[in-house]
Write a protein that holds these residues in place. Structure first.
Motif, PDB file in Angstrom:
ATOM      1  N   GLU A   1       0.817  -1.207   0.000  1.00  0.00           N
ATOM      2  CA  GLU A   1       0.000   0.000   0.000  1.00  0.00           C
ATOM      3  C   GLU A   1       0.854   1.262   0.000  1.00  0.00           C
ATOM      4  O   GLU A   1       0.608   2.208  -0.760  1.00  0.00           O
ATOM      5  CB  GLU A   1      -0.914  -0.022   1.225  1.00  0.00           C
ATOM      6  CG  GLU A   1      -1.870   1.144   1.334  1.00  0.00           C
ATOM      7  CD  GLU A   1      -2.696   1.044   2.595  1.00  0.00           C
ATOM      8  OE1 GLU A   1      -3.904   0.780   2.497  1.00  0.00           O
ATOM      9  OE2 GLU A   1      -2.131   1.229   3.701  1.00  0.00           O
ATOM     10  N   ALA A   2       1.889   1.265   0.858  1.00  0.00           N
ATOM     11  CA  ALA A   2       2.747   2.453   0.967  1.00  0.00           C
ATOM     12  C   ALA A   2       3.542   2.677  -0.315  1.00  0.00           C
ATOM     13  O   ALA A   2       3.659   3.820  -0.795  1.00  0.00           O
ATOM     14  CB  ALA A   2       3.693   2.299   2.156  1.00  0.00           C
ATOM     15  N   LEU A   3       4.086   1.611  -0.896  1.00  0.00           N
ATOM     16  CA  LEU A   3       4.858   1.765  -2.126  1.00  0.00           C
ATOM     17  C   LEU A   3       3.940   2.130  -3.297  1.00  0.00           C
ATOM     18  O   LEU A   3       4.315   2.918  -4.175  1.00  0.00           O
ATOM     19  CB  LEU A   3       5.625   0.484  -2.416  1.00  0.00           C
ATOM     20  CG  LEU A   3       6.782   0.559  -3.415  1.00  0.00           C
ATOM     21  CD1 LEU A   3       7.709   1.727  -3.141  1.00  0.00           C
ATOM     22  CD2 LEU A   3       7.571  -0.739  -3.405  1.00  0.00           C
ATOM     23  N   GLY A   4       2.737   1.586  -3.305  1.00  0.00           N
ATOM     24  CA  GLY A   4       1.766   1.976  -4.324  1.00  0.00           C
ATOM     25  C   GLY A   4       1.431   3.451  -4.243  1.00  0.00           C
ATOM     26  O   GLY A   4       1.318   4.141  -5.270  1.00  0.00           O
ATOM     27  N   HIS A   5       1.295   3.955  -3.021  1.00  0.00           N
ATOM     28  CA  HIS A   5       1.048   5.387  -2.828  1.00  0.00           C
ATOM     29  C   HIS A   5       2.222   6.218  -3.343  1.00  0.00           C
ATOM     30  O   HIS A   5       2.024   7.253  -4.002  1.00  0.00           O
ATOM     31  CB  HIS A   5       0.818   5.662  -1.337  1.00  0.00           C
ATOM     32  CG  HIS A   5       0.678   7.107  -0.998  1.00  0.00           C
ATOM     33  ND1 HIS A   5      -0.513   7.796  -1.139  1.00  0.00           N
ATOM     34  CD2 HIS A   5       1.578   8.023  -0.543  1.00  0.00           C
ATOM     35  CE1 HIS A   5      -0.339   9.052  -0.773  1.00  0.00           C
ATOM     36  NE2 HIS A   5       0.924   9.212  -0.407  1.00  0.00           N
ATOM     37  N   TRP A   6       3.428   5.760  -3.073  1.00  0.00           N
ATOM     38  CA  TRP A   6       4.626   6.475  -3.528  1.00  0.00           C
ATOM     39  C   TRP A   6       4.649   6.555  -5.050  1.00  0.00           C
ATOM     40  O   TRP A   6       4.870   7.620  -5.635  1.00  0.00           O
ATOM     41  CB  TRP A   6       5.848   5.739  -2.997  1.00  0.00           C
ATOM     42  CG  TRP A   6       7.169   6.434  -3.197  1.00  0.00           C
ATOM     43  CD1 TRP A   6       7.423   7.566  -3.919  1.00  0.00           C
ATOM     44  CD2 TRP A   6       8.430   6.025  -2.643  1.00  0.00           C
ATOM     45  NE1 TRP A   6       8.755   7.890  -3.855  1.00  0.00           N
ATOM     46  CE2 TRP A   6       9.389   6.965  -3.086  1.00  0.00           C
ATOM     47  CE3 TRP A   6       8.823   4.962  -1.838  1.00  0.00           C
ATOM     48  CZ2 TRP A   6      10.736   6.852  -2.727  1.00  0.00           C
ATOM     49  CZ3 TRP A   6      10.160   4.867  -1.493  1.00  0.00           C
ATOM     50  CH2 TRP A   6      11.100   5.798  -1.921  1.00  0.00           C
ATOM     51  N   LEU A   7       4.398   5.435  -5.702  1.00  0.00           N
ATOM     52  CA  LEU A   7       4.433   5.411  -7.165  1.00  0.00           C
ATOM     53  C   LEU A   7       3.303   6.233  -7.776  1.00  0.00           C
ATOM     54  O   LEU A   7       3.457   6.781  -8.874  1.00  0.00           O
ATOM     55  CB  LEU A   7       4.348   3.965  -7.650  1.00  0.00           C
ATOM     56  CG  LEU A   7       5.647   3.173  -7.470  1.00  0.00           C
ATOM     57  CD1 LEU A   7       5.366   1.696  -7.303  1.00  0.00           C
ATOM     58  CD2 LEU A   7       6.561   3.397  -8.656  1.00  0.00           C
TER      59      LEU A   7
END
Length: 380
Positions: A356-362
């Motif tokens: 979830e966090a990396l998806g938000h970053w991307l």
């Protein structure tokens, strides 16, 4: 066979635990065309989900930087549990056991205090009364987290895979043995052994032990070490059912261990978290029993502290991909290239929160605060 797919926004190399979690988070966002590549069809015995079960705990002895991720992951696991037939989470609690002066146990207690987490400190006598399967030294304590428990890895992997296979914006390839990565004018290209290749503006590298070699092709040198580890299932008496025995971590003079109650008569599972044998990236893992310590290390715990554990049923090997400080490595290592690796044997429980966090970053271009401790820069 040769084909080239280039209408992708994000290319994800490695569809194991983290790859599937990241891809699912991006698919939910729905803003990107995603290519997901792996040489195997998960679930399988090659990845970090091997072994059927993992612990999920929030009062975290490995450091306060993990607690926020653990809390979010715990919430996401409970949500998934409601949507998978048979569930993915057993709320049996986790007991963190050892001398209260050891750093790991102090950090467990500290994280519970700072974040207002439910945690009960039991003396050795209290712990043995509550959990009769333990035989503890008088100096030892058990910090029991009642809301923690056991995750079932294969139902999780299957649920994530089914979700991706039905997603309109995901191109899934579980027969793609990626042997080369290249930079191009538009981003990155991943080339498979059979000649197929895929290109995208951004690339996420989450391919376990293959990360080191693939990253080096792009001039990226990552401080990762592969370590052979073992775990096993044993016969156990009625004291080790989920009704009267929790998951556990144990820290003591004989080593650091983790374990699980006897779920569905599969046997009592235990492994040693420290130790192990460093191995090269392409070196086959020696089978369980190849080293005398494979079994002896596990018996050191069971014979001294777990009186109802019986004969060995099955031993297995796995691997840790470890950073020098055993913390995660989640970063944009160069423009457009993200790495998610170095989970050192304790990453599975965090997977949905990291995805979830990396998806938000991307999606937003902003690094989430909870990923800030895991930069590559700390090793330079």
């Amino acid at each position: 066979m040769s084909s080239h797919e280039s209408n992708l926004d994000i290319l994800l190399v490695g569809a194991g635990t983290m790859g599937l979690a990241i891809a699912n988070a991006l698919a939910v966002e729905g803003q990107h065309r995603i290519g997901v590549l792996d040489r195997c069809a998960p679930p399988h015995r090659e990845g970090a989900h091997h072994g059927h079960t993992r612990l999920i705990r929030v009062a975290y002895g490995e450091g306060d930087q993990y607690v926020r991720l653990a809390r979010r992951a715990h919430t996401l696991w409970q949500t998934l549990d409601q949507h998978v037939d048979g569930g993915v989470f057993h709320r049996v609690g986790v007991a963190n056991i050892g001398d209260p002066e050891q750093p790991f146990l102090r950090e467990v207690a500290n994280s519970a205090r700072l974040h207002d987490l439910p945690l009960t400190c039991l003396s050795a006598d209290e712990a043995m009364h509550r959990f009769p399967g333990w035989r503890l030294d008088t100096s030892q304590r058990a910090y029991f987290e009642p809301d923690a428990g056991v995750l079932l890895t294969e139902p999780i992997i299957n649920a994530w895979r089914r979700s991706l296979e039905t997603s309109r914006n995901v191109a899934w390839h579980d027969d793609a043995d990626i042997v080369r990565l290249e930079r191009n004018g538009e981003g990155f290209t991943a080339i498979a052994r059979d000649g197929r290749h895929w290109s995208a503006e951004r690339l996420i590298l989450s391919a376990g032990r293959a990360v080191t070699g693939l990253g080096a092709q792009l001039g990226l040198h990552l401080p990762l070490q592969r370590v052979r580890k073992v775990f096993a299932w044993f016969d156990a008496d009625s004291r080790y059912t989920p009704l009267c025995f929790p998951g556990f971590s144990f820290t003591g003079s004989i080593g650091d261990y983790y374990g699980f109650p006897d779920l569905d008569d599969q046997g009592f599972k235990v492994g040693r978290h420290d130790g192990g044998q460093p191995v090269d990236a392409d070196e086959p893992l020696a089978e369980f029993g190849a080293y005398p310590e494979d079994l002896n290390d596990l018996l050191a715990l069971t014979s001294r502290h777990l009186p109802g554990i019986g004969a060995l049923r099955e031993g297995a090997v796995c691997e840790y991909i470890r950073t020098p400080d055993e913390g995660f490595l989640i970063d944009e290592a160069m423009p457009g290239l993200f790495v998610a690796c170095g989970f050192s044997g304790h990453g599975f429980k965090f997977a949905p929160a990291i995805g979830e966090a990396l998806g938000h970053w991307l999606t937003t271009g902003e690094r989430p605060e909870e990923l800030a401790p895991f930069t590559l820069e700390r090793f330079r």
